[in-house]
Design an enzyme around this catalytic site. Structure first.
Site: not given
Ligand code: ZN
Length: 180
Positions: A36, A66-67, A125
Site C-alpha cells: 500500500h 496511525e498506530d 491514498d
C-alpha cells in the site's frame, strides 16, 4: 536527483517496511502493508513527475503515526527525515483519541485546510484504497459497506481538489469503476 535525496527515499522505504513488517492489508489477499505504501508513493511521485522527494518520503511514511503499537513519533520523523516531511505525515494522520466514525468525519472537515502536498497525498491514498477494494475487497465487506467507503472517500477527495489534475484523474477513473 541529488544522491542525498535518493538515500533519504531508500531510508524511508526501509523504515516503513520495518515499522509495518507485521501488518497486512484488510483485503482478501492479505497483501503485505508495504505494498500500500509503495503504491501511494508511486502515485505521489508520478503526480509530481518525480520532482518532490519530500512528498515521496511522506507518502512512504504516511501511516506510520496511525498506530501507536509501531512506536514511531512525530519527533522521530523530524529527527530522521526533517520537519517538512514530519509535518506532511502529521497532517494526514487521524487523531487516534477519537472514535472511528468521528475520525472519518474529521477527514472530510479537514481536507480543504490541508497543505497542497498533503492534499495530493490524501488523494493518492484514497485512490490506492479504492483500487484495493475493487481488486481484493475485504471478504466480510458487503456491497453497502463498499459503497459507504467509496462515498466517504469521494467526499474527502472533494475537499482536496484543485491541486493536481493528474492524481484527481486517477481517483476519478477508479471511482467510476467503483460505481456498480
Ligand atoms: Zn494509507
Amino acid at each position: 536527483m541529488e544522491s542525498e535525496n535518493v538515500l533519504q527515499i531508500v531510508y524511508a522505504l526501509d523504515f516503513a517496511a520495518c515499522a509495518h513488517s507485521t501488518q497486512r492489508r484488510k483485503g482478501g489477499k492479505r497483501e503485505p502493508y508495504i505494498n500500500h505504501l509503495t503504491e501511494v508513493a508511486r502515485l505521489a511521485a508520478e503526480a509530481t513527475n518525480g520532482t518532490d522527494d519530500k512528498l515521496i518520503i511522506a507518502a512512504l511514511l504516511h501511516d506510520v503515526l496511525e498506530d501507536q503499537s509501531m512506536h514511531v513519533s512525530y519527533e522521530m520523523i523530524v529527527e530522521k527525515f526533517g520537519k517538512e516531511v514530519a509535518d506532511i505525515v502529521q497532517e494526514v494522520t487521524d487523531d487516534r483519541s477519537l472514535p472511528k466514525a468521528e475520525r472519518k468525519r474529521m477527514q472530510v472537515m479537514h481536507a480543504p485546510h490541508l497543505s497542497q502536498r498533503a492534499k495530493i497525498l490524501k488523494i493518492a491514498d484514497k485512490s490506492a484504497n479504492l483500487e484495493s477494494i475493487l481488486k481484493t475487497p475485504p471478504l466480510d465487506w458487503s456491497i453497502t459497506r463498499k459503497r459507504e467507503y467509496f462515498d466517504w472517500a469521494a467526499e474527502v477527495v472533494a475537499g482536496c481538489r484543485g491541486v493536481n489534475a493528474w492524481i484527481e484523474a486517477v481517483f476519478d477513473e477508479r471511482l467510476n469503476r467503483a460505481k456498480f
